[in-house]
Design an enzyme around this catalytic site. Sequence first.
Site, PDB file in Angstrom:
ATOM      1  N   MET A  71      -0.111   1.063   5.193  1.00 10.51           N
ATOM      2  CA  MET A  71      -0.863   1.384   6.399  1.00 10.51           C
ATOM      3  C   MET A  71      -1.920   0.313   6.630  1.00 10.51           C
ATOM      4  O   MET A  71      -2.478  -0.225   5.678  1.00 10.51           O
ATOM      5  CB  MET A  71      -1.522   2.754   6.194  1.00 10.51           C
ATOM      6  CG  MET A  71      -2.250   3.303   7.399  1.00 10.51           C
ATOM      7  SD  MET A  71      -2.734   5.027   7.127  1.00 10.51           S
ATOM      8  CE  MET A  71      -3.980   4.856   5.851  1.00 10.51           C
TER       9      MET A  71
ATOM     10  N   ASP B 161      -4.110  -5.049   6.032  1.00 13.06           N
ATOM     11  CA  ASP B 161      -4.562  -5.866   4.899  1.00 13.06           C
ATOM     12  C   ASP B 161      -3.499  -6.911   4.557  1.00 13.06           C
ATOM     13  O   ASP B 161      -2.316  -6.602   4.459  1.00 13.06           O
ATOM     14  CB  ASP B 161      -4.824  -4.970   3.682  1.00 13.06           C
ATOM     15  CG  ASP B 161      -5.586  -5.688   2.573  1.00 13.06           C
ATOM     16  OD1 ASP B 161      -6.221  -6.722   2.850  1.00 13.06           O
ATOM     17  OD2 ASP B 161      -5.543  -5.207   1.421  1.00 13.06           O
TER      18      ASP B 161
ATOM     19  N   SER C  15       0.850  -1.196   0.000  1.00 10.63           N
ATOM     20  CA  SER C  15       0.000   0.000   0.000  1.00 10.63           C
ATOM     21  C   SER C  15       0.887   1.247   0.000  1.00 10.63           C
ATOM     22  O   SER C  15       1.653   1.441  -0.930  1.00 10.63           O
ATOM     23  CB  SER C  15      -0.943  -0.033   1.215  1.00 10.63           C
ATOM     24  OG  SER C  15      -1.855   1.041   1.160  1.00 10.63           O
ATOM     25  N   THR C  16       0.829   2.074   1.050  1.00 10.45           N
ATOM     26  CA  THR C  16       1.601   3.314   1.089  1.00 10.45           C
ATOM     27  C   THR C  16       3.095   3.039   0.904  1.00 10.45           C
ATOM     28  O   THR C  16       3.674   2.247   1.632  1.00 10.45           O
ATOM     29  CB  THR C  16       1.387   4.031   2.440  1.00 10.45           C
ATOM     30  OG1 THR C  16      -0.002   4.091   2.716  1.00 10.45           O
ATOM     31  CG2 THR C  16       1.968   5.428   2.413  1.00 10.45           C
TER      32      THR C  16
END
Length: 367
Positions: free
Chosen positions: A308, A311, A188-189
């Site tokens: 973040m 998941d 993600s991020t």
Amino acid sequence: MEKIKVLIVDDSAFMRKLIQDFLSEHPKMNIIGTARNGEDAIKKIKELKPDVVTMDIEMPVMNGLEALKRIMKEHPVPVVMLSSTTKEGAENTILAVQYGAADFIAKPSGAISLDLHKVKEELIQKVLSASHANLKQLLKSHTNVKSTTISVRDYSKIEPRVFDTKISQSSSTIWNATQKKLICIGTSTGGPRALQHVITKLPKNLQAAVLVVQHMPAGFTKSLANRLDSLSEISVKEAEDGEIIKKGTVYIAPGGYHLKVINVGTSLAIKLDQTDARNGHRPSVDVMFESVSELRDYSKIAVIMTGMGADGSKGLVELKKHGAVKAIAESSETSIVFGMPKAAIATQLVDEVKNVESIAESILKYV
């Protein structure tokens, strides 16, 4: 409670006011100033020393990309970019992430988005997340951190997450070096740069397919796939519904769609759907991992990198329950945000914790 000092950069007075109103509602945020363009932003950053900057990409005098390069060189600070969803906007966003942006927000409808409220919560969360970003890593688009394997035991202080993790060591869960392999990556991020580190080191004749979930909105994943394809030996593409999965190809889940895998005769095929978001994400790493866990004739390599939230950790439990899996998590040292890898490590099912530069090497060892 010390508040996060935020500087808002946008050439539109309307957008500056809207973003300020949204962020000001959060008790942890303090809007310390605004700027009209990149040049103004550099001056204000020097004066006001913000913790996080939100910045439009398309601005007069000095655009967001040029300003970002200057900021990361002269006055490094986590920057969340605001971008249009046009093809050019998506390509510029991928470049911004390469230049050191912590994250980005896609404006719902062009330069002046009257409907910016649609992404209000996302904007707040990404500014909060950026305030904790690993600035040292943001400054390293081509990092020289020593490539190391970190013992999972070194992360023993990470509180285990409560899952039903009774994993039996049946013959199906023991690693089989000769069995067909499938590689699954979730991030993600900070993910685009992490993916660049990993995918550009994979050979074009890789004897496995690679499935990738990168949290991104629709329109941006194609630009990411195209950029990675141009930099890599291995073929990289945005996944298409119904296509047969081939070895030596990386398939990136399109923004807005879950990526699943189904059997078609003796082959595997991509299945994309728009079922409910999981933990606010579509595509979701958990959904991909759970789908792959149902495949019986494959050994799987699961990789969870910077991001973040959590998941991927529930999906990792399912993978480990239903077959032979080697799990790799990115280290806190190289993660931009050590959320997703930390949650994966907390399941106590991760086999290796690696700095991002060593992840490809680890994948290849198992393939």
